[in-house]
Design a protein around this motif. Structure first.
Motif, mmCIF file in Angstrom:
data_model
loop_
_atom_site.group_PDB
_atom_site.id
_atom_site.type_symbol
_atom_site.label_atom_id
_atom_site.label_comp_id
_atom_site.label_asym_id
_atom_site.label_seq_id
_atom_site.Cartn_x
_atom_site.Cartn_y
_atom_site.Cartn_z
ATOM 1 N N ALA A 259 0.818 -1.219 0.000
ATOM 2 C CA ALA A 259 0.000 0.000 0.000
ATOM 3 C C ALA A 259 0.848 1.264 0.000
ATOM 4 O O ALA A 259 0.309 2.381 -0.073
ATOM 5 N N GLY A 260 2.163 1.111 0.087
ATOM 6 C CA GLY A 260 3.051 2.265 0.102
ATOM 7 C C GLY A 260 3.141 2.946 1.451
ATOM 8 O O GLY A 260 3.714 4.030 1.573
ATOM 9 N N ARG A 261 2.614 2.293 2.490
ATOM 10 C CA ARG A 261 2.649 2.881 3.834
ATOM 11 C C ARG A 261 3.968 2.550 4.548
ATOM 12 O O ARG A 261 4.454 3.361 5.356
ATOM 13 N N PHE A 262 4.505 1.369 4.312
ATOM 14 C CA PHE A 262 5.791 0.970 4.888
ATOM 15 C C PHE A 262 6.853 0.973 3.804
ATOM 16 O O PHE A 262 6.548 0.803 2.615
ATOM 17 N N CYS B 179 2.584 4.665 27.291
ATOM 18 C CA CYS B 179 3.784 4.132 26.633
ATOM 19 C C CYS B 179 3.411 3.295 25.428
ATOM 20 O O CYS B 179 4.047 3.387 24.360
ATOM 21 N N PHE B 180 2.364 2.475 25.571
ATOM 22 C CA PHE B 180 1.988 1.583 24.477
ATOM 23 C C PHE B 180 1.452 2.364 23.287
ATOM 24 O O PHE B 180 1.802 2.075 22.128
ATOM 25 N N GLU B 181 0.619 3.367 23.541
ATOM 26 C CA GLU B 181 0.069 4.175 22.439
ATOM 27 C C GLU B 181 1.187 4.885 21.686
ATOM 28 O O GLU B 181 1.208 4.911 20.452
ATOM 29 N N THR B 182 2.121 5.447 22.424
ATOM 30 C CA THR B 182 3.238 6.146 21.795
ATOM 31 C C THR B 182 4.103 5.179 21.005
ATOM 32 O O THR B 182 4.566 5.482 19.906
ATOM 33 N N GLN B 183 4.303 3.988 21.578
ATOM 34 C CA GLN B 183 5.133 2.996 20.900
ATOM 35 C C GLN B 183 4.512 2.528 19.583
ATOM 36 O O GLN B 183 5.211 2.375 18.570
ATOM 37 N N LEU B 184 3.197 2.306 19.584
ATOM 38 C CA LEU B 184 2.542 1.850 18.360
ATOM 39 C C LEU B 184 2.752 2.847 17.227
ATOM 40 O O LEU B 184 3.112 2.459 16.106
ATOM 41 N N SER B 185 2.528 4.118 17.502
ATOM 42 C CA SER B 185 2.734 5.129 16.457
ATOM 43 C C SER B 185 4.189 5.159 16.025
ATOM 44 O O SER B 185 4.501 5.218 14.819
ATOM 45 N N GLY B 186 5.102 5.099 16.986
ATOM 46 C CA GLY B 186 6.524 5.119 16.662
ATOM 47 C C GLY B 186 6.948 3.936 15.824
ATOM 48 O O GLY B 186 7.790 4.061 14.909
ATOM 49 N N LEU B 187 6.377 2.768 16.091
ATOM 50 C CA LEU B 187 6.702 1.577 15.306
ATOM 51 C C LEU B 187 6.269 1.737 13.856
ATOM 52 O O LEU B 187 7.009 1.361 12.938
ATOM 53 N N MET B 188 5.087 2.280 13.647
ATOM 54 C CA MET B 188 4.604 2.451 12.282
ATOM 55 C C MET B 188 5.453 3.472 11.522
ATOM 56 O O MET B 188 5.759 3.296 10.346
ATOM 57 N N VAL B 189 5.859 4.526 12.224
ATOM 58 C CA VAL B 189 6.727 5.534 11.591
ATOM 59 C C VAL B 189 8.091 4.929 11.287
ATOM 60 O O VAL B 189 8.660 5.150 10.206
ATOM 61 N N SER B 190 8.618 4.149 12.207
ATOM 62 C CA SER B 190 9.943 3.545 11.979
ATOM 63 C C SER B 190 9.917 2.561 10.811
ATOM 64 O O SER B 190 10.945 2.322 10.167
ATOM 65 N N ALA B 191 8.736 1.993 10.525
ATOM 66 C CA ALA B 191 8.607 1.072 9.393
ATOM 67 C C ALA B 191 8.448 1.824 8.072
ATOM 68 O O ALA B 191 8.454 1.203 7.004
ATOM 69 N N GLY B 192 8.274 3.154 8.150
ATOM 70 C CA GLY B 192 8.222 3.950 6.931
ATOM 71 C C GLY B 192 6.977 4.784 6.746
ATOM 72 O O GLY B 192 6.869 5.537 5.773
ATOM 73 N N ASP B 193 6.005 4.683 7.667
ATOM 74 C CA ASP B 193 4.763 5.435 7.508
ATOM 75 C C ASP B 193 4.954 6.899 7.899
ATOM 76 O O ASP B 193 5.799 7.228 8.739
ATOM 77 N N ALA B 194 4.159 7.774 7.296
ATOM 78 C CA ALA B 194 4.171 9.191 7.682
ATOM 79 C C ALA B 194 3.552 9.319 9.071
ATOM 80 O O ALA B 194 2.579 8.624 9.389
ATOM 81 N N ARG B 195 4.100 10.202 9.897
ATOM 82 C CA ARG B 195 3.643 10.284 11.282
ATOM 83 C C ARG B 195 2.144 10.578 11.385
ATOM 84 O O ARG B 195 1.430 9.940 12.164
ATOM 85 N N GLU B 196 1.653 11.520 10.619
ATOM 86 C CA GLU B 196 0.227 11.868 10.700
ATOM 87 C C GLU B 196 -0.645 10.674 10.319
ATOM 88 O O GLU B 196 -1.648 10.383 10.981
ATOM 89 N N ASP B 197 -0.238 9.955 9.269
ATOM 90 C CA ASP B 197 -1.002 8.780 8.836
ATOM 91 C C ASP B 197 -0.930 7.679 9.893
ATOM 92 O O ASP B 197 -1.927 6.998 10.168
ATOM 93 N N ALA B 198 0.255 7.499 10.455
ATOM 94 C CA ALA B 198 0.433 6.463 11.479
ATOM 95 C C ALA B 198 -0.438 6.746 12.692
ATOM 96 O O ALA B 198 -1.111 5.843 13.213
#
Length: 223
Positions: free
Chosen positions: A142-145, A182-201
């Motif tokens: 999907a081009g998200r990661f 911590c968990f909510e912040t981590q989930l967003s950070g994981l998606m961004v680290s995989a390549g997703d845009a922060r706002e989308d993540a």
């Protein structure tokens, strides 16, 4: 006279009692007599169903991963694969909350001196990642990661979420940054680290939170 039927509740009761004793009191509490006594059956039942204490511990590992896989299978595939991935992370956490006694046994953190996880046992656990890897592939398509090996992405997600859940179950995540934050912040950070845009993540993580109880049910199976 027909032969007496074995009580179908004995086997799962032995597994639950054994895992709880391991988690709460450690390996020294685990004996056939103690487990059978608390499960309300004879000592022979441990040997009949599992061949001994090592067999009982091995079954705890397999049951733990079977429950995790069942939890993963409740996550639907949608047109937002990143929300699906975040919900798989939430499913992992939910399973840890519901089965804390099995959680420690599944990864060898609490076991008998005479028992060690075999390669087959570990492979049984790795199989649960198949759905996570498929979700990672959908996120990449999907081009998200970023373009990467989906199984590597799945492993990275597993490492990070497992660490967070282990710390939470151990009581280490407290104020001012509690486990939920911590968990909510981590989930967003994981998606961004995989390549997703922060706002989308962050949007997809919010969507996954809204889907949690609808798809996985209320905690501890209530409702």
């Amino acid at each position: 006279m027909s032969p007496r039927r074995a009580d179908p509740n004995v086997r799962p009761a032995l597994i639950e009692v054994g895992a709880r004793l391991l988690a709460e009191e450690g390996p020294t509490a685990l004996s056939a007599r103690r487990v059978a006594g608390e499960a309300g059956c004879s000592t022979m039942a441990v040997y009949t169903h599992f061949g001994g204490m090592s067999g009982l511990v091995r079954e705890m590992v397999h049951v733990g991963f079977t429950r995790l896989k069942k939890c993963f299978l409740q996550v639907a595939e949608t047109d937002d694969p990143v929300a699906d991935m975040a919900l798989l992370g939430r499913a992992y956490r939910r399973n840890g909350h519901e089965n804390p006694h099995l959680y420690a046994v599944m990864f060898g953190a609490s076991s008998l001196a005479s028992f060690s996880l075999s390669e087959s046992d570990r492979q049984h656990g790795r199989y649960t990642l198949a759905g996570v890897a498929r979700c990672a592939e959908r996120c990449i398509d999907a081009g998200r990661f970023a373009d990467d090996d989906p199984m590597l992405v799945a492993n990275q997600m597993w490492i990070a979420v497992h660490g967070a859940v282990a710390l939470e179950l151990g009581g280490y995540l407290v104020e001012p940054y509690d486990a939920d934050q911590c968990f909510e912040t981590q989930l967003s950070g994981l998606m961004v680290s995989a390549g997703d845009a922060r706002e989308d993540a962050e949007r997809s993580v919010r969507v996954s939170r809204e889907r949690l109880d609808r798809e996985l049910g209320d905690p501890l199976g209530v409702a």
